[in-house]
Design an enzyme around this catalytic site. Structure first.
Site, mmCIF file in Angstrom:
data_model
loop_
_atom_site.group_PDB
_atom_site.id
_atom_site.type_symbol
_atom_site.label_atom_id
_atom_site.label_comp_id
_atom_site.label_asym_id
_atom_site.label_seq_id
_atom_site.Cartn_x
_atom_site.Cartn_y
_atom_site.Cartn_z
ATOM 1 N N LYS A 1 23.008 -13.096 -19.381
ATOM 2 C CA LYS A 1 24.135 -12.147 -19.485
ATOM 3 C C LYS A 1 25.404 -12.973 -19.620
ATOM 4 O O LYS A 1 25.445 -14.129 -19.185
ATOM 5 C CB LYS A 1 24.214 -11.283 -18.220
ATOM 6 C CG LYS A 1 24.998 -10.010 -18.382
ATOM 7 C CD LYS A 1 24.173 -8.883 -18.986
ATOM 8 C CE LYS A 1 25.021 -7.681 -19.324
ATOM 9 N NZ LYS A 1 24.219 -6.548 -19.796
ATOM 10 N N ASP B 1 27.496 -4.950 -24.502
ATOM 11 C CA ASP B 1 27.466 -4.274 -23.192
ATOM 12 C C ASP B 1 28.828 -3.590 -23.101
ATOM 13 O O ASP B 1 29.457 -3.322 -24.151
ATOM 14 C CB ASP B 1 27.246 -5.296 -22.056
ATOM 15 C CG ASP B 1 26.994 -4.618 -20.699
ATOM 16 O OD1 ASP B 1 25.890 -4.090 -20.493
ATOM 17 O OD2 ASP B 1 27.895 -4.591 -19.844
HETATM 18 P P1 NDP Z 1 30.819 1.111 -23.310
HETATM 19 O O1 NDP Z 1 31.881 0.084 -23.220
HETATM 20 O O2 NDP Z 1 30.416 1.632 -24.631
HETATM 21 O O3 NDP Z 1 31.201 2.364 -22.391
HETATM 22 C C1 NDP Z 1 31.434 2.212 -21.030
HETATM 23 C C2 NDP Z 1 31.899 3.542 -20.466
HETATM 24 O O4 NDP Z 1 31.938 3.457 -19.060
HETATM 25 C C3 NDP Z 1 33.295 3.911 -20.915
HETATM 26 O O5 NDP Z 1 33.409 5.300 -20.951
HETATM 27 C C4 NDP Z 1 34.155 3.314 -19.794
HETATM 28 O O6 NDP Z 1 35.429 3.924 -19.652
HETATM 29 C C5 NDP Z 1 33.295 3.588 -18.585
HETATM 30 N N1 NDP Z 1 33.559 2.571 -17.565
HETATM 31 C C6 NDP Z 1 33.421 1.230 -17.691
HETATM 32 N N2 NDP Z 1 33.787 0.601 -16.573
HETATM 33 C C7 NDP Z 1 34.186 1.583 -15.721
HETATM 34 C C8 NDP Z 1 34.671 1.572 -14.404
HETATM 35 N N3 NDP Z 1 34.842 0.427 -13.715
HETATM 36 N N4 NDP Z 1 34.951 2.774 -13.841
HETATM 37 C C9 NDP Z 1 34.792 3.941 -14.528
HETATM 38 N N5 NDP Z 1 34.328 4.003 -15.791
HETATM 39 C C10 NDP Z 1 34.032 2.840 -16.367
HETATM 40 O O7 NDP Z 1 29.568 0.480 -22.530
HETATM 41 P P2 NDP Z 1 28.026 0.907 -22.594
HETATM 42 O O8 NDP Z 1 27.909 2.370 -22.816
HETATM 43 O O9 NDP Z 1 27.355 -0.024 -23.514
HETATM 44 O O10 NDP Z 1 27.539 0.517 -21.121
HETATM 45 C C11 NDP Z 1 27.552 1.451 -20.030
HETATM 46 C C12 NDP Z 1 26.604 0.981 -18.955
HETATM 47 O O11 NDP Z 1 25.273 0.867 -19.504
HETATM 48 C C13 NDP Z 1 26.898 -0.404 -18.358
HETATM 49 O O12 NDP Z 1 26.513 -0.410 -17.004
HETATM 50 C C14 NDP Z 1 25.978 -1.320 -19.142
HETATM 51 O O13 NDP Z 1 25.681 -2.523 -18.439
HETATM 52 C C15 NDP Z 1 24.748 -0.428 -19.267
HETATM 53 N N6 NDP Z 1 23.812 -0.787 -20.315
HETATM 54 C C16 NDP Z 1 24.224 -0.847 -21.628
HETATM 55 C C17 NDP Z 1 23.319 -1.176 -22.615
HETATM 56 C C18 NDP Z 1 23.689 -1.143 -24.060
HETATM 57 O O14 NDP Z 1 22.781 -1.288 -24.893
HETATM 58 N N7 NDP Z 1 24.951 -0.966 -24.433
HETATM 59 C C19 NDP Z 1 21.931 -1.530 -22.280
HETATM 60 C C20 NDP Z 1 21.595 -1.347 -20.894
HETATM 61 C C21 NDP Z 1 22.523 -1.009 -19.970
HETATM 62 P P3 NDP Z 1 36.746 3.133 -20.114
HETATM 63 O O15 NDP Z 1 36.688 3.144 -21.614
HETATM 64 O O16 NDP Z 1 37.885 3.884 -19.559
HETATM 65 O O17 NDP Z 1 36.626 1.749 -19.549
#
Ligand code: NDP
Length: 453
Positions: free
Chosen positions: A126, A166
């Site tokens: 990571k 991510d």
């Molecule tokens: P994105 O950046 O596309 O979206 C993240 C979302 O979560 C946004 O809406 C963001 O809001 C919100 N968010 C992020 N940090 C916070 C926080 N501290 N508090 C509140 N809201 C938050 O990321 P992903 O959708 O790719 O990832 C989301 C989750 O899924 C993560 O935990 C990631 O590790 C996990 N994941 C992702 C994979 C992938 O293929 N993308 C695979 C496996 C797991 P804002 O824009 O306001 O920050």
């Protein structure tokens, strides 16, 4: 907690102070593995878990770049190469101001077990940076990505370490990173996944984590002879994972009613349908706006801003049957878990990594609900990255149906492995133990075979 787990955790805390998320992730796995060590002392003698806890390599570096005003900016970059026993290091890059060593180590540690569960040959890694893409211009994001890759390129490679997206790293960022890698190395290789379709990307990769999470939850429901038809679902986040979770939920007849970002959440009692989802995709992926705009546009929705004085997240306090946390770590605490259970939620599919605190996890397990932990439920993303690597190696591209079908088969096999392993180790229905133990055994056996390296 038995003596072995207790002393292991004490050592992890002493050696890795100020890394609470890493302690949390290790603790959960160690507690599950206590069941394995009773039957297999050879793993304990060979100190396999102690070795998995210690990253094979940690890289930390400076990322200097110029903003649009010509000012010098400095960020910190990381890559954790956690374990390569069953394949090249594989895992995403996170760009978010909260990124630090402990958060990336917890994510890399989880990734080792998750990748093992996918049935594909991928080790765990990571990386990322404390860079915040929010509010930055495309040119600033490009200059940052180029500077990041100018250091990272020497540590990664199609057979060494293959990063992906991510939080904060999507198609735009992967494009800039790939372009710089190619420019420096003069090689067009599958060094990153999540690439664009015309330059080595795989169909279904953007959809894979969300789709996979819903496929996994559908398998859990199936164990109780139920389907998603008319189930009300709470979804957090509004990024990649949340968007495609909602899309697949709609395909299967469910009714998603919430979405969020770090500023607040929306609750739409009428349900988030396909047209509203299209609005969200444009809002988040093109205009890069805030979720509040959803409620400005759709009168059936209510927006609630984050209130830092609250001891719970009101998103998890609505009547529903299913919950899909898809934003970030520890977004469901003990109070939220109690609210979910009281409101009728009996399916939790973790799209995010470690979104539930230990207190919340214990409540889900004690209540006997269908609780799919992230390392199993969200493994579809990295699994499809593995399929992208396979297609790159073959210099060939499968159709959308072919990739989706493989993803579906992988999620079913992960579910089966969790169920069977949990049962074999005396804790039927406990997907946490099932995922941790099944993921561990494959890596542990490979490490035993390969000697003390
Ligand atoms: P994105 O950046 O596309 O979206 C993240 C979302 O979560 C946004 O809406 C963001 O809001 C919100 N968010 C992020 N940090 C916070 C926080 N501290 N508090 C509140 N809201 C938050 O990321 P992903 O959708 O790719 O990832 C989301 C989750 O899924 C993560 O935990 C990631 O590790 C996990 N994941 C992702 C994979 C992938 O293929 N993308 C695979 C496996 C797991 P804002 O824009 O306001 O920050």
């Amino acid at each position: 907690m038995n003596d072995y787990v207790g002393s292991l955790l004490a050592e992890v805390k002493a050696k890795n102070s100020a890394e609470p998320e890493f302690h949390q992730a290790v603790r959960e796995v160690a507690e599950s593995l206590a069941l394995v060590f009773e039957r297999h002392p050879e793993y304990r003698q060979a100190k396999i878990l102690e070795r998995i806890i210690e990253p094979e390599r940690v890289l930390m570096f400076r990322i200097p770049w110029h903003d649009d005003q010509g000012r010098v900016q400095i960020n910190r970059g990381f890559r954790i190469q956690m374990n390569s026993a069953i394949g090249p290091y594989k895992g995403g890059l996170r760009f978010h101001p909260s990124v630090n060593l402990g958060i990336l180590k917890f994510l890399a540690f989880e990734q080792v077990f998750k990748n093992s569960l996918t049935t594909l040959p991928m080790g765990g890694g990571k990386g990322g940076s404390d860079f915040d893409p929010k509010g930055k211009s495309d040119n600033e994001v490009m200059r940052f990505c180029q500077s990041f890759m100018t250091e990272l390129f020497r540590h990664v490679g199609a057979d060494t370490d293959v990063p992906a997206g991510d939080i904060g790293v999507g198609g735009r960022e992967v494009g800039f990173l790939f372009g710089q890698y190619k420019r420096i190395t003069n090689a067009f290789t599958g060094v990153l996944t999540g690439k664009g379709l015309s330059w080595g990307g795989s169909l279904i990769r953007p959809e894979a984590t969300g789709y996979g999470c819903v496929y996994f939850a559908a398998e859990m429901l199936q164990t109780r002879k139920q389907t998603f038809a008319d189930k009300v679902c709470l979804v957090s986040g509004s990024g990649n994972v949340a968007q495609y979770t909602i899309e697949k939920l709609l395909d299967l007849g469910a009714k998603p009613v919430t979405l969020s970002d770090s500023s607040g959440y929306i609750y739409d009692e009428a349900g988030i349908d396909r047209e509203k989802l299209r609005f969200v995709m444009d809002l988040k992926n093109v205009r890069r706006g805030r979720i509040k705009e959803f409620a400005d546009k759709h009168k059936t929705a209510v927006y609630t801003p984050v209130d830092s004085k609250l001891d719970h997240n009101p998103l998890w306090n609505h009547k529903a049957q299913c919950a899909f946390p898809s934003a970030t770590q520890n977004e469901i605490n003990g109070k939220d878990a109690a609210n979910l259970l009281r409101n009728g939620v009996f399916v939790v599919g973790e799209g995010a990594n470690m979104p539930s605190t230990s207190e919340a996890v214990n409540q889900f397990i004690d209540a006997g609900i269908l609780y799919g932990p992230g390392k199993a439920a969200n493994a579809g993303g990295v699994a499809t990255s593995g399929l992208e690597m396979a297609q790159n190696s073959m210099r060939f591209a499968w159709t959308r149906e072919e990739v989706d079908n493989r993803l579906h088969i992988i999620m079913k096999s992960i579910h089966k492995a969790c169920v069977e392993t949990a049962e074999r180790f005396g804790t039927p229905g406990n997907y946490v133990n099932g995922a941790n133990i099944a993921g561990f055994l494959k890596v542990a056996d490979a490490m035993m075979d390969q000697g003390l390296v």
